[in-house]
Scaffold this motif. Structure first.
Motif, PDB file in Angstrom:
ATOM      1  N   ALA A 161       0.837  -1.203   0.000  1.00  0.00           N
ATOM      2  CA  ALA A 161       0.000   0.000   0.000  1.00  0.00           C
ATOM      3  C   ALA A 161       0.870   1.251   0.000  1.00  0.00           C
ATOM      4  CB  ALA A 161      -0.908  -0.005   1.219  1.00  0.00           C
ATOM      5  N   GLY A 162       0.591   2.161  -0.922  1.00  0.00           N
ATOM      6  CA  GLY A 162       1.382   3.376  -1.061  1.00  0.00           C
ATOM      7  C   GLY A 162       0.965   4.458  -0.087  1.00  0.00           C
ATOM      8  N   PRO A 163       1.681   5.598  -0.125  1.00  0.00           N
ATOM      9  CA  PRO A 163       1.389   6.679   0.826  1.00  0.00           C
ATOM     10  C   PRO A 163       0.010   7.292   0.659  1.00  0.00           C
ATOM     11  CG  PRO A 163       2.969   7.387  -0.842  1.00  0.00           C
ATOM     12  CD  PRO A 163       2.812   5.911  -1.000  1.00  0.00           C
ATOM     13  N   ILE A 164      -0.621   7.101  -0.510  1.00  0.00           N
ATOM     14  CA  ILE A 164      -1.978   7.625  -0.704  1.00  0.00           C
ATOM     15  C   ILE A 164      -2.988   6.489  -0.827  1.00  0.00           C
ATOM     16  CG2 ILE A 164      -1.266   9.811  -1.727  1.00  0.00           C
ATOM     17  CD1 ILE A 164      -1.699   8.594  -4.482  1.00  0.00           C
ATOM     18  N   GLY A 165      -2.568   5.256  -0.389  1.00  0.00           N
ATOM     19  CA  GLY A 165      -3.491   4.133  -0.376  1.00  0.00           C
ATOM     20  C   GLY A 165      -4.564   4.315   0.681  1.00  0.00           C
ATOM     21  N   GLY A 166      -5.662   3.591   0.513  1.00  0.00           N
ATOM     22  CA  GLY A 166      -6.802   3.767   1.414  1.00  0.00           C
ATOM     23  C   GLY A 166      -6.468   3.539   2.868  1.00  0.00           C
ATOM     24  N   ILE A 167      -5.793   2.427   3.167  1.00  0.00           N
ATOM     25  CA  ILE A 167      -5.506   2.106   4.564  1.00  0.00           C
ATOM     26  C   ILE A 167      -4.421   3.006   5.140  1.00  0.00           C
ATOM     27  CG2 ILE A 167      -3.731   0.357   4.072  1.00  0.00           C
ATOM     28  CD1 ILE A 167      -4.951  -1.313   6.328  1.00  0.00           C
ATOM     29  N   LEU A 168      -3.546   3.544   4.287  1.00  0.00           N
ATOM     30  CA  LEU A 168      -2.468   4.411   4.774  1.00  0.00           C
ATOM     31  C   LEU A 168      -2.970   5.790   5.176  1.00  0.00           C
ATOM     32  CD1 LEU A 168       0.608   3.740   4.996  1.00  0.00           C
ATOM     33  CD2 LEU A 168      -0.674   2.139   3.590  1.00  0.00           C
ATOM     34  N   LEU A 169      -4.191   6.120   4.829  1.00  0.00           N
ATOM     35  CA  LEU A 169      -4.755   7.416   5.209  1.00  0.00           C
ATOM     36  C   LEU A 169      -5.286   7.412   6.634  1.00  0.00           C
ATOM     37  CD1 LEU A 169      -6.682   8.283   1.916  1.00  0.00           C
ATOM     38  CD2 LEU A 169      -4.414   9.056   2.627  1.00  0.00           C
ATOM     39  N   HIS A 170      -5.212   6.263   7.319  1.00  0.00           N
ATOM     40  CA  HIS A 170      -5.726   6.142   8.676  1.00  0.00           C
ATOM     41  C   HIS A 170      -4.577   5.850   9.633  1.00  0.00           C
ATOM     42  CE1 HIS A 170      -9.890   6.001   7.166  1.00  0.00           C
ATOM     43  NE2 HIS A 170      -9.392   5.248   6.194  1.00  0.00           N
ATOM     44  N   ALA A 171      -4.461   6.633  10.676  1.00  0.00           N
ATOM     45  CA  ALA A 171      -3.459   6.387  11.708  1.00  0.00           C
ATOM     46  C   ALA A 171      -3.844   5.140  12.486  1.00  0.00           C
ATOM     47  CB  ALA A 171      -3.361   7.596  12.640  1.00  0.00           C
ATOM     48  N   PRO A 172      -2.855   4.397  13.031  1.00  0.00           N
ATOM     49  CA  PRO A 172      -1.413   4.659  13.025  1.00  0.00           C
ATOM     50  C   PRO A 172      -0.673   3.971  11.891  1.00  0.00           C
ATOM     51  CG  PRO A 172      -1.878   2.907  14.553  1.00  0.00           C
ATOM     52  CD  PRO A 172      -3.188   3.258  13.896  1.00  0.00           C
ATOM     53  N   MET A 173      -1.353   3.595  10.797  1.00  0.00           N
ATOM     54  CA  MET A 173      -0.695   2.931   9.681  1.00  0.00           C
ATOM     55  C   MET A 173       0.274   3.879   8.987  1.00  0.00           C
ATOM     56  SD  MET A 173      -1.183  -0.251   8.999  1.00  0.00           S
ATOM     57  CE  MET A 173      -0.737  -0.250   7.269  1.00  0.00           C
ATOM     58  N   ASN A 174       1.381   3.331   8.511  1.00  0.00           N
ATOM     59  CA  ASN A 174       2.326   4.089   7.700  1.00  0.00           C
ATOM     60  C   ASN A 174       2.995   3.133   6.722  1.00  0.00           C
ATOM     61  OD1 ASN A 174       4.693   2.900   9.088  1.00  0.00           O
ATOM     62  ND2 ASN A 174       4.022   4.175  10.805  1.00  0.00           N
ATOM     63  N   THR A 175       3.830   3.659   5.849  1.00  0.00           N
ATOM     64  CA  THR A 175       4.428   2.834   4.805  1.00  0.00           C
ATOM     65  C   THR A 175       5.398   1.795   5.363  1.00  0.00           C
ATOM     66  OG1 THR A 175       6.058   4.604   4.488  1.00  0.00           O
ATOM     67  CG2 THR A 175       4.169   4.568   3.015  1.00  0.00           C
ATOM     68  N   ILE A 176       6.097   2.123   6.450  1.00  0.00           N
ATOM     69  CA  ILE A 176       7.026   1.159   7.046  1.00  0.00           C
ATOM     70  C   ILE A 176       6.269  -0.066   7.547  1.00  0.00           C
ATOM     71  CG2 ILE A 176       8.759   0.804   8.833  1.00  0.00           C
ATOM     72  CD1 ILE A 176       9.620   2.701   6.634  1.00  0.00           C
ATOM     73  N   ILE A 177       5.132   0.155   8.206  1.00  0.00           N
ATOM     74  CA  ILE A 177       4.316  -0.960   8.682  1.00  0.00           C
ATOM     75  C   ILE A 177       3.784  -1.768   7.500  1.00  0.00           C
ATOM     76  CG2 ILE A 177       2.179  -1.548   9.879  1.00  0.00           C
ATOM     77  CD1 ILE A 177       2.670   0.784  11.738  1.00  0.00           C
ATOM     78  N   ALA A 178       3.385  -1.101   6.430  1.00  0.00           N
ATOM     79  CA  ALA A 178       2.867  -1.800   5.257  1.00  0.00           C
ATOM     80  C   ALA A 178       3.933  -2.695   4.634  1.00  0.00           C
ATOM     81  CB  ALA A 178       2.355  -0.787   4.233  1.00  0.00           C
ATOM     82  N   ILE A 179       5.155  -2.173   4.508  1.00  0.00           N
ATOM     83  CA  ILE A 179       6.243  -2.955   3.913  1.00  0.00           C
ATOM     84  C   ILE A 179       6.625  -4.122   4.827  1.00  0.00           C
ATOM     85  CG2 ILE A 179       8.670  -2.885   3.243  1.00  0.00           C
ATOM     86  CD1 ILE A 179       8.229  -0.043   2.260  1.00  0.00           C
ATOM     87  N   ALA A 180       6.761  -3.846   6.131  1.00  0.00           N
ATOM     88  CA  ALA A 180       7.182  -4.881   7.080  1.00  0.00           C
ATOM     89  C   ALA A 180       6.171  -6.020   7.146  1.00  0.00           C
ATOM     90  CB  ALA A 180       7.393  -4.271   8.462  1.00  0.00           C
ATOM     91  N   SER A 181       4.891  -5.687   7.206  1.00  0.00           N
ATOM     92  CA  SER A 181       3.866  -6.731   7.301  1.00  0.00           C
ATOM     93  C   SER A 181       3.788  -7.548   6.015  1.00  0.00           C
ATOM     94  CB  SER A 181       2.511  -6.099   7.613  1.00  0.00           C
ATOM     95  OG  SER A 181       2.163  -5.142   6.625  1.00  0.00           O
ATOM     96  N   THR A 182       3.934  -6.893   4.867  1.00  0.00           N
ATOM     97  CA  THR A 182       3.929  -7.616   3.596  1.00  0.00           C
ATOM     98  C   THR A 182       5.120  -8.560   3.500  1.00  0.00           C
ATOM     99  OG1 THR A 182       2.814  -5.749   2.523  1.00  0.00           O
ATOM    100  CG2 THR A 182       3.911  -7.343   1.103  1.00  0.00           C
ATOM    101  N   ALA A 183       6.291  -8.066   3.918  1.00  0.00           N
ATOM    102  CA  ALA A 183       7.499  -8.903   3.875  1.00  0.00           C
ATOM    103  C   ALA A 183       7.372 -10.109   4.808  1.00  0.00           C
ATOM    104  CB  ALA A 183       8.722  -8.071   4.238  1.00  0.00           C
ATOM    105  N   LEU A 184       6.826  -9.903   5.996  1.00  0.00           N
ATOM    106  CA  LEU A 184       6.654 -11.011   6.938  1.00  0.00           C
ATOM    107  C   LEU A 184       5.662 -12.045   6.425  1.00  0.00           C
ATOM    108  CD1 LEU A 184       6.650  -9.254  10.436  1.00  0.00           C
ATOM    109  CD2 LEU A 184       8.382 -10.794   9.502  1.00  0.00           C
ATOM    110  N   SER A 185       4.633 -11.601   5.744  1.00  0.00           N
ATOM    111  CA  SER A 185       3.660 -12.547   5.195  1.00  0.00           C
ATOM    112  C   SER A 185       4.302 -13.436   4.128  1.00  0.00           C
ATOM    113  CB  SER A 185       2.468 -11.794   4.608  1.00  0.00           C
ATOM    114  OG  SER A 185       2.840 -11.050   3.460  1.00  0.00           O
ATOM    115  N   VAL A 186       5.188 -12.850   3.313  1.00  0.00           N
ATOM    116  CA  VAL A 186       5.901 -13.644   2.305  1.00  0.00           C
ATOM    117  C   VAL A 186       6.798 -14.669   2.981  1.00  0.00           C
ATOM    118  CG1 VAL A 186       7.634 -13.546   0.467  1.00  0.00           C
ATOM    119  CG2 VAL A 186       5.818 -11.830   0.568  1.00  0.00           C
TER     120      VAL A 186
END
Length: 273
Positions: free
Chosen positions: A97-122
Motif C-alpha cells: 500500500a502506497g502513501p496515498i493508499g486507502g488504509i495508509l490514510l488512517h493512523a497509526p498505519m504508515n508505509t514502514i508498517i505496510a512494507i514490514a507486514s507484507t514482507a513477513l507474510s511472504v
C-alpha cells in the motif's frame, strides 16, 4: 471514540507497532484466500508444480548428470525455493500500500508498517511451504542430509532480505512512475528466470559468461546455499557479503525515496489519471 492514543513511552509504542505489523501480516496472508489453510496449500502446490516442471526439463534436456554430486531433488529445491521467496518478496514489497493508499490514510498505519507486514507474510508462507515439502520428501522418498542447515536457511533469509531491498526501491519509484515501475518489477522478475542460476552452479560457468550473472544478488545466495547444503560443493565465484551490502544500500535508497514521497503525497495525484 474521538480520543487520540498516545503511548506512554517508546517501549509501549514499539509493542503497539509490532502488534499492528502482526495483524496486518495476518490480513495479508489471509488475503490470498478466505481459508488460511487453503492459501498455504496453494503456495505449496506452486512449489510442487515448479519443481515438477524443472525436473521434467532436466530429464528432457539431459542436464541431470551436469548437476553437482548429491541429492538431485535437494539441488532443485535450493534453487527454486530461494527463487520463489526472492521474487515474491520483490513483487509484494513493490506492490505494498502506497502513501496515498486507502488504509495508509488512517493512523497509526504508515508505509514502514505496510512494507514490514507484507514482507513477513511472504516469509511466513514460503518457510511454511518449504518445511512441508522437505518433510514430505524426507518421510516418503529419501532421507537426505543437509551439511550446514542453519547457514543454508540463512541464505533463504538473505534471498528474502535482498528481495525486500529490490522491492523497496521499486516501491519508492512507484508513486512517481506509476506505469513504468510495475513494468520494471516484471522485467526484473522475468530476468531472474535466467540470471538467478537456479538451474546450474556458478563453478560450472566459464569466466566470459560469469559477469552476466554476477550482478544478481539471488545468484549469489542460491550458489552459497548449495555450498552450505552439499558436502562436495564449494562456491568460488560468489559470496555472502555482496547481496547483504547491496540489500542494505537499496533499502536506504528506497526509504529515502519513500520519505521524500510521503511529504509530498496527495490524493489528488490520481485525479487526472
Amino acid at each position: 471514540m474521538f480520543e487520540t492514543y498516545k503511548p506512554r513511552n517508546r517501549f509501549s509504542a514499539g509493542l503497539r507497532t509490532l502488534g499492528i505489523i502482526h495483524y496486518n501480516a495476518v490480513n495479508t496472508v489471509r488475503g490470498g484466500h478466505r481459508n488460511a489453510i487453503i492459501g498455504i496449500l496453494l503456495t505449496m502446490m506452486q512449489a510442487f508444480l515448479l519443481l515438477t516442471v524443472f525436473m521434467v526439463m532436466f530429464q528432457v534436456l539431459g542436464l541431470r548428470s551436469a548437476a553437482l554430486r548429491g541429492d538431485f531433488m535437494l539441488y532443485m529445491m535450493t534453487g527454486i525455493f530461494l527463487f520463489m521467496t526472492h521474487n515474491e518478496a520483490v513483487k509484494k514489497t513493490a506492490g505494498a500500500a502506497g502513501p496515498i493508499g486507502g488504509i495508509l490514510l488512517h493512523a497509526p498505519m504508515n508505509t514502514i508498517i505496510a512494507i514490514a507486514s507484507t514482507a513477513l507474510s511472504v516469509l511466513y508462507s514460503r518457510v511454511l511451504a518449504l518445511g512441508a515439502v522437505l518433510f514430505l520428501y524426507y518421510a516418503l522418498f529419501n532421507q537426505f542430509t543437509i551439511e550446514q542447515p542453519v547457514w543454508a536457511f540463512a541464505m533463504l533469509l538473505l534471498a528474502w532480505f535482498a528481495g525486500i531491498a529490490v522491492g523497496s526501491l521499486f516501491y519508492g519509484l512507484r508513486p512517481w512512475f506509476p506505469k513504468l515501475a510495475p513494468m520494471m518489477v516484471q522485467l526484473y522478475r522475468r530476468a531472474n528466470m535466467i540470471f538467478s542460476g537456479k538451474m546450474f552452479v556458478a563453478n560450472s560457468l566459464p569466466s566470459s559468461v560469469l559477469p552476466m550473472f554476477d550482478w544478481n544478488p539471488l545468484f549469489h545466495t542460491i550458489d552459497q546455499c548449495r555450498g552450505f547444503t552439499f558436502l562436495n560443493y564449494s562456491p568460488y565465484f560468489t559470496n555472502v557479503g555482496y547481496p547483504f551490502y547491496l540489500g542494505c544500500t537499496l533499502i536506504i535508497i528506497g526509504m529515502m525515496l519513500q520519505f521524500f514521497t510521503q511529504k509530498r503525497a496527495s490524493v489528488s495525484w490520481n485525479a487526472g489519471r
